[in-house]
Design a protein around this motif. Structure first.
Motif, mmCIF file in Angstrom:
data_model
loop_
_atom_site.group_PDB
_atom_site.id
_atom_site.type_symbol
_atom_site.label_atom_id
_atom_site.label_comp_id
_atom_site.label_asym_id
_atom_site.label_seq_id
_atom_site.Cartn_x
_atom_site.Cartn_y
_atom_site.Cartn_z
ATOM 1 N N PRO A 182 3.308 -0.038 -3.691
ATOM 2 C CA PRO A 182 3.195 1.426 -3.683
ATOM 3 C C PRO A 182 3.511 2.006 -2.305
ATOM 4 O O PRO A 182 3.072 1.466 -1.284
ATOM 5 C CB PRO A 182 1.733 1.662 -4.060
ATOM 6 N N THR A 183 4.265 3.088 -2.272
ATOM 7 C CA THR A 183 4.648 3.677 -0.983
ATOM 8 C C THR A 183 3.478 4.383 -0.308
ATOM 9 O O THR A 183 3.429 4.482 0.915
ATOM 10 C CB THR A 183 5.805 4.678 -1.170
ATOM 11 N N THR A 184 2.545 4.887 -1.080
ATOM 12 C CA THR A 184 1.318 5.468 -0.527
ATOM 13 C C THR A 184 0.138 4.954 -1.339
ATOM 14 O O THR A 184 0.193 4.914 -2.568
ATOM 15 C CB THR A 184 1.327 7.010 -0.573
ATOM 16 N N ALA A 185 -0.916 4.572 -0.642
ATOM 17 C CA ALA A 185 -2.090 4.041 -1.336
ATOM 18 C C ALA A 185 -3.259 4.002 -0.363
ATOM 19 O O ALA A 185 -3.348 3.106 0.472
ATOM 20 C CB ALA A 185 -1.810 2.631 -1.862
ATOM 21 N N ASN A 186 -4.141 4.993 -0.425
ATOM 22 C CA ASN A 186 -5.303 5.013 0.467
ATOM 23 C C ASN A 186 -6.366 4.051 -0.066
ATOM 24 O O ASN A 186 -7.181 4.400 -0.910
ATOM 25 C CB ASN A 186 -5.859 6.432 0.578
ATOM 26 N N PHE A 187 -6.342 2.846 0.464
ATOM 27 C CA PHE A 187 -7.146 1.760 -0.088
ATOM 28 C C PHE A 187 -8.200 1.223 0.871
ATOM 29 O O PHE A 187 -9.033 0.399 0.484
ATOM 30 C CB PHE A 187 -6.231 0.596 -0.480
ATOM 31 N N ALA A 188 -8.173 1.658 2.149
ATOM 32 C CA ALA A 188 -9.122 1.126 3.131
ATOM 33 C C ALA A 188 -9.383 2.166 4.209
ATOM 34 O O ALA A 188 -8.522 2.995 4.518
ATOM 35 C CB ALA A 188 -8.594 -0.160 3.758
ATOM 36 N N GLU A 189 -10.581 2.096 4.785
ATOM 37 C CA GLU A 189 -10.990 3.028 5.833
ATOM 38 C C GLU A 189 -11.514 2.238 7.025
ATOM 39 O O GLU A 189 -12.310 1.311 6.871
ATOM 40 C CB GLU A 189 -12.075 3.962 5.309
ATOM 41 N N LEU A 190 -11.051 2.611 8.212
ATOM 42 C CA LEU A 190 -11.444 1.916 9.440
ATOM 43 C C LEU A 190 -12.051 2.909 10.419
ATOM 44 O O LEU A 190 -11.466 3.954 10.702
ATOM 45 C CB LEU A 190 -10.225 1.247 10.080
ATOM 46 N N LEU A 199 -8.878 -1.455 -3.388
ATOM 47 C CA LEU A 199 -7.804 -2.441 -3.543
ATOM 48 C C LEU A 199 -7.361 -2.576 -4.996
ATOM 49 O O LEU A 199 -6.332 -3.203 -5.284
ATOM 50 C CB LEU A 199 -8.262 -3.805 -3.016
ATOM 51 N N ALA A 200 -8.125 -1.969 -5.905
ATOM 52 C CA ALA A 200 -7.745 -2.000 -7.320
ATOM 53 C C ALA A 200 -6.459 -1.212 -7.580
ATOM 54 O O ALA A 200 -5.888 -1.291 -8.673
ATOM 55 C CB ALA A 200 -8.882 -1.444 -8.174
ATOM 56 N N LEU A 201 -5.995 -0.474 -6.577
ATOM 57 C CA LEU A 201 -4.730 0.244 -6.709
ATOM 58 C C LEU A 201 -3.546 -0.714 -6.834
ATOM 59 O O LEU A 201 -2.477 -0.335 -7.322
ATOM 60 C CB LEU A 201 -4.514 1.147 -5.487
ATOM 61 N N PHE A 202 -3.726 -1.947 -6.366
ATOM 62 C CA PHE A 202 -2.617 -2.896 -6.304
ATOM 63 C C PHE A 202 -2.607 -3.836 -7.506
ATOM 64 O O PHE A 202 -3.656 -4.217 -8.032
ATOM 65 C CB PHE A 202 -2.707 -3.732 -5.022
ATOM 66 N N SER A 203 -1.401 -4.224 -7.893
ATOM 67 C CA SER A 203 -1.244 -5.269 -8.906
ATOM 68 C C SER A 203 -1.445 -6.624 -8.247
ATOM 69 O O SER A 203 -1.054 -6.842 -7.100
ATOM 70 C CB SER A 203 0.153 -5.206 -9.530
ATOM 71 N N GLY A 204 -2.062 -7.525 -8.978
ATOM 72 C CA GLY A 204 -2.325 -8.856 -8.445
ATOM 73 C C GLY A 204 -3.670 -9.345 -8.935
ATOM 74 O O GLY A 204 -4.531 -8.549 -9.317
ATOM 75 N N SER A 205 -3.857 -10.655 -8.899
ATOM 76 C CA SER A 205 -5.092 -11.224 -9.437
ATOM 77 C C SER A 205 -6.306 -10.917 -8.577
ATOM 78 O O SER A 205 -7.395 -10.663 -9.092
ATOM 79 C CB SER A 205 -4.940 -12.743 -9.589
ATOM 80 N N ALA A 206 -6.145 -10.912 -7.249
ATOM 81 C CA ALA A 206 -7.288 -10.662 -6.357
ATOM 82 C C ALA A 206 -6.801 -10.164 -5.002
ATOM 83 O O ALA A 206 -6.821 -10.900 -4.012
ATOM 84 C CB ALA A 206 -8.127 -11.924 -6.190
ATOM 85 N N ILE A 226 -1.224 -9.585 -3.555
ATOM 86 C CA ILE A 226 -0.681 -8.602 -4.494
ATOM 87 C C ILE A 226 0.530 -9.209 -5.204
ATOM 88 O O ILE A 226 1.029 -10.273 -4.811
ATOM 89 C CB ILE A 226 -0.297 -7.287 -3.786
ATOM 90 N N SER A 227 1.004 -8.536 -6.221
ATOM 91 C CA SER A 227 2.125 -9.081 -6.991
ATOM 92 C C SER A 227 3.064 -7.963 -7.420
ATOM 93 O O SER A 227 2.750 -7.173 -8.313
ATOM 94 C CB SER A 227 1.601 -9.830 -8.222
ATOM 95 N N TYR A 228 4.215 -7.896 -6.724
ATOM 96 C CA TYR A 228 5.275 -6.943 -7.072
ATOM 97 C C TYR A 228 6.604 -7.692 -6.990
ATOM 98 O O TYR A 228 7.238 -7.740 -5.931
ATOM 99 C CB TYR A 228 5.270 -5.748 -6.120
#
Length: 227
Positions: free
Chosen positions: A52-60, A78-85, A171-173
Motif C-alpha cells: 500500500p502506498t499509504t498506510a498509517n500502521f504505527a506510531e512512534l 498491521l492488519a492493513l497489510f496482506s500476509g500471514s503475520a 507481508i505478501s504482495y
C-alpha cells in the motif's frame, strides 16, 4: 553598630535576597535547557513494490531525557497489510548530526521484543545513517497491537522526526515480503515537536538558598526590633 544601622543593614540584605530569589524564579520559568519530544505516524511508502502506498500502521514517540533519547513504538494497525503475520522489524534514522559511532541501547521493555540493537545503515537500500533492529525470532518481534520502549544512550538532540522510517516485514504482495515507510504525520495532521522546559540543578539551588537567606534575615530583623 547602632540600632538604626542594624535595621538598614537587614533591609539591604533582605532586598538583595529578594532580588536573588526573583532571578532564580525567572530562570525557572524561562528554562535554561530544553528537551525535545515528537510523535510521528508511519507512513508513506518508500520501497516495497505492490505494498500500500499509504498506510498509517504505527506510531512512534521520542523524548529527550538528559543526554539520552527514549523511544516508544506502537504497532497500531498491521492488519492493513496482506500476509500471514506482519511485524515491525526495524526503525531507520537520518540523523541531524551523524557520526559513525551510533551509541548503544538500554532499557528495552514491552511488546514481544526482548532486544533492540543499533547499527549503521537503514532505510531503503541501507543508505540511511543508522537503524534500530528488533528481535527477529518467531517469538521476538513487534506484532500488531504491541508497544516496545527503549533508550538510545547519548541520542538526545541527534534524531530528526522528519528523518524516520519503519520496516514492515512478513507481508505478501507478489514477490514483496517487506516494505519501508517514512514518518509523515501525527493524528490530526503534521509532525509535532514540543520543547519541554528543564531547569538546571543550579537554578533550583539558587532559589533554595535565596529562600533560606530571606528566612534568616527575617529572624534577625525580628530580634533587632525587640532590642
Amino acid at each position: 553598630m547602632l540600632k538604626g544601622e542594624r535595621i538598614m543593614s537587614v533591609r539591604t540584605g533582605f532586598s538583595a535576597a529578594r532580588q536573588a530569589v526573583a532571578s532564580a524564579m525567572l530562570a525557572l520559568v524561562a528554562g535554561v535547557a530544553q528537551a525535545n519530544s515528537a510523535t510521528v505516524e508511519f507512513g508513506t511508502l518508500l520501497s516495497g513494490a505492490g505494498a500500500p502506498t499509504t498506510a498509517n500502521f504505527a506510531e512512534l514517540t521520542v523524548q529527550d531525557v538528559g543526554n539520552n533519547a527514549v523511544f516508544s513504538l506502537r504497532a497500531s494497525d498491521l492488519a492493513l497489510f496482506s500476509g500471514s503475520a506482519p511485524f515491525l522489524g526495524a526503525i531507520g534514522l537520518e540523523l541531524s548530526d551523524y557520526s559513525s559511532s551510533v551509541g548503544s541501547v538500554t532499557g528495552v521493555s514491552g511488546g514481544g521484543v526482548t532486544s533492540v540493537s543499533i547499527s549503521n545503515g537503514g532505510g531503503p537500500g541501507g543508505s540511511w545513517d543508522m537503524r534500530f533492529n528488533f528481535g527477529q525470532g518467531a517469538n521476538n518481534r513487534l506484532l500488531n497491537g504491541e508497544t516496545v520502549t527503549w533508550t538510545w544512550v547519548g541520542g538526545a538532540g541527534l534524531w530528526d522526526e522528519a528523518g524516520m522510517a519503519a520496516h514492515v516485514q512478513g507481508i505478501s504482495y507478489g514477490g514483496t515480503t517487506s516494505a519501508w515507510y517514512r514518518a509523515d504525520s501525527v493524528s490530526g495532521g503534521g509532525i509535532v515537536t514540543t520543547p519541554t522546559v528543564v531547569p538546571e540543578p543550579a537554578t533550583y539551588g539558587m532559589f533554595g538558598l535565596g529562600l533560606l537567606f530571606i528566612g534568616a534575615l527575617r529572624r534577625r530583623a525580628s530580634r533587632s526590633r525587640r532590642r
